[in-house]
Design an enzyme around this catalytic site. Structure first.
Site, PDB file in Angstrom:
ATOM      1  N   TYR A  20     112.299 -66.640   3.901  1.00  0.00           N
ATOM      2  CA  TYR A  20     111.613 -67.601   2.629  1.00  0.00           C
ATOM      3  C   TYR A  20     112.095 -68.339   2.186  1.00  0.00           C
ATOM      4  O   TYR A  20     112.980 -69.445   1.545  1.00  0.00           O
ATOM      5  CB  TYR A  20     110.611 -66.597   1.930  1.00  0.00           C
ATOM      6  N   GLU A  57      99.271 -61.076  -4.894  1.00  0.00           N
ATOM      7  CA  GLU A  57     100.544 -62.075  -5.731  1.00  0.00           C
ATOM      8  C   GLU A  57      98.903 -62.987  -6.525  1.00  0.00           C
ATOM      9  O   GLU A  57      97.530 -63.148  -5.692  1.00  0.00           O
ATOM     10  CB  GLU A  57     101.101 -63.230  -5.418  1.00  0.00           C
ATOM     11  N   ARG A  86     106.188 -72.853 -13.234  1.00  0.00           N
ATOM     12  CA  ARG A  86     105.021 -71.637 -13.186  1.00  0.00           C
ATOM     13  C   ARG A  86     103.323 -72.052 -13.605  1.00  0.00           C
ATOM     14  O   ARG A  86     102.676 -71.736 -13.509  1.00  0.00           O
ATOM     15  CB  ARG A  86     105.408 -70.613 -14.690  1.00  0.00           C
ATOM     16  N   ARG A  98     114.239 -77.012   0.885  1.00  0.00           N
ATOM     17  CA  ARG A  98     113.045 -77.745  -0.196  1.00  0.00           C
ATOM     18  C   ARG A  98     114.267 -78.242  -0.956  1.00  0.00           C
ATOM     19  O   ARG A  98     113.810 -79.192  -1.654  1.00  0.00           O
ATOM     20  CB  ARG A  98     112.350 -76.807  -0.751  1.00  0.00           C
ATOM     21  N   TYR A 152     116.509 -68.042 -11.190  1.00  0.00           N
ATOM     22  CA  TYR A 152     116.812 -66.889 -10.444  1.00  0.00           C
ATOM     23  C   TYR A 152     117.858 -66.802 -10.488  1.00  0.00           C
ATOM     24  O   TYR A 152     118.632 -67.604  -9.481  1.00  0.00           O
ATOM     25  CB  TYR A 152     116.129 -66.393  -9.571  1.00  0.00           C
TER      26      TYR A 152
HETATM   27  C1  3EB Z   1     107.359 -65.900  -6.946  1.00  0.00           C
HETATM   28  O1  3EB Z   1     107.632 -65.762  -8.405  1.00  0.00           O
HETATM   29  C2  3EB Z   1     107.099 -65.464  -6.738  1.00  0.00           C
HETATM   30  O2  3EB Z   1     109.056 -70.795  -3.521  1.00  0.00           O
HETATM   31  O3  3EB Z   1     107.498 -72.143  -4.087  1.00  0.00           O
HETATM   32  C3  3EB Z   1     105.391 -67.724  -6.440  1.00  0.00           C
HETATM   33  C4  3EB Z   1     104.774 -69.139  -6.067  1.00  0.00           C
HETATM   34  C5  3EB Z   1     107.009 -67.801  -4.847  1.00  0.00           C
HETATM   35  C6  3EB Z   1     105.836 -70.435  -5.120  1.00  0.00           C
HETATM   36  C7  3EB Z   1     107.753 -70.546  -4.269  1.00  0.00           C
HETATM   37  C8  3EB Z   1     107.377 -68.575  -4.981  1.00  0.00           C
HETATM   38  C9  3EB Z   1     106.375 -69.525  -4.429  1.00  0.00           C
HETATM   39  O4  3EB Z   1     108.987 -65.995  -7.789  1.00  0.00           O
HETATM   40  C10 3EB Z   1     106.784 -66.189  -5.674  1.00  0.00           C
END
Ligand code: 3EB
Length: 343
Positions: free
Chosen positions: A149, A332, A222, A156, A209
């Site tokens: 990941y 999720e 989001r 990306r 993050y």
């Molecule tokens: C998160 O909130 C959970 O890498 O495109 C959720 C939606 C998550 C999209 C992405 C990752 C992605 O981090 C993981």
């Protein structure tokens, strides 16, 4: 009395709709004036190969309708280009691509795929990403000291930074989920006009993050709001049990689910305070096109029970067996709210 004008989230002339159903429901669900932009087929035991408008996502079905139909009142044009399948209307494009093999170099696959997609959308005149979905095998597997990941995130991110000077404000809502089998499958919804991307104050923006989660941060928002003529859709990203940037309730799937629900409620609150007309009590129960990804099939019964009782959701829901991109996350949820225009 004057009313506050409803914000225009890139309004265009043609309605777009999406619904979950079984394979045979598409024809009856669309009616004569609607055309199919894309059909996404979930599950692992498909008998017939996908047609030009079908996209297969190889996640085992736990329960629920096995297809997702995107339809429009506009005429749809189909073409194939450079390994991508493109369906487009005057204002929307759905572009999908599958890479065979498990993509041993996920950084390269992620980069090359996004460069291809961004170039294609730019040249066809749909430069604005509205929503992306990313499915690939072995998302939590470690390769060369790094989770797949995280390698994907690096690729990306590099693609976005090569194409845009300042891309954070352009990042759309997204999903990234791991499969046990199948190909890398990525598809995106894009438009001639931009959507409005939204962050959740309860969660650190994923693109901010801290480094402890990987060399670069994940590139997504989001949620994204988009108006399609007389309908407004609010697409909610895959939402997990993360508060701030930390995973919550490790090992407790039911508590994770309740935390997700709080994240969704906080997102709806933020939208409302930004003038987006989400219903006052909008919650998981009012979402459409809901997919619940469950890491361990043995948790499915508990998850469904909590969704239906604690979270009071009765509408069609697709439960899939898939890996979430942090090992400790067990569930999720993604979906959308339909928003009423005007007041
Ligand atoms: C998160 O909130 C959970 O890498 O495109 C959720 C939606 C998550 C999209 C992405 C990752 C992605 O981090 C993981």
């Amino acid at each position: 009395m004057t009313s506050t004008p409803t914000p225009n989230f890139g309004s265009t002339a043609h309605g777009l709709d999406v619904f979950l159903g079984s394979a045979h429901e598409c024809a009856s669900g669309t009616g004569m004036d609607r055309h199919v932009l894309a059909t996404i087929r979930y599950g692992t035991d498909r008998q017939c190969a996908p047609t030009d408008t079908e996209i297969d996502v190889a996640l085992p079905l736990l329960d629920g309708p096995d297809c997702e139909f995107w339809t429009t009142t506009d005429a749809v044009q189909h073409r194939n280009e450079n390994g991508m399948r493109i369906a487009s209307t005057t204002d929307a494009a759905f572009v999908s691509l599958s890479l065979s093999g498990n993509g041993s170099d996920l950084e390269k696959s992620g980069h090359d795929t996004y460069i291809k997609l961004l170039n294609c959308l730019q040249s066809l005149g749909y430069p604005h990403l509205i929503r992306t979905w990313n499915y690939f095998p072995g998302i939590n597997e470690v390769q060369e000291g790094e989770e797949r990941y995280q390698q994907f995130c690096v690729g990306r991110h590099r693609a976005f930074s090569e194409r845009y000077y300042d891309f954070l404000p352009l990042l759309p809502a997204a999903t990234a989920i791991g499969s046990a089998q199948g190909e890398i499958t990525i598809f995106v919804l894009a438009s001639t006009s931009p959507g409005l991307h939204i962050e959740n104050p309860r969660q650190t923006s994923a693109y901010r993050y801290p480094r402890q989660y990987g060399r670069v941060s994940p590139s997504f928002a989001r949620a994204t709001v988009k108006s399609w003529g007389d309908v407004i859709h609010l697409y909610v990203s895959g939402t997990a049990s993360i508060v701030g940037h930390a995973s919550q309730h490790v090992g407790d799937v039911e508590a994770q689910l309740l935390e997700i629900s709080k994240n969704l409620d906080a997102l709806a609150d933020t939208c409302r305070s930004n003038g987006i007309n989400v219903a006052p009590d909008a919650s998981l129960k009012d979402m459409d096109n809901v997919k619940v990804y469950v890491r361990r099939p043995q948790d499915f019964a508990v998850v469904r029970h909590a969704v239906e009782t604690s979270l009071k959701r009765t509408a069609p829901t697709l439960y899939l067996h898939g890996d979430i991109c942090r090992e400790e996350l067990l569930v999720e949820i993604e979906g959308m709210w339909r928003i009423k225009a005007g007041r």
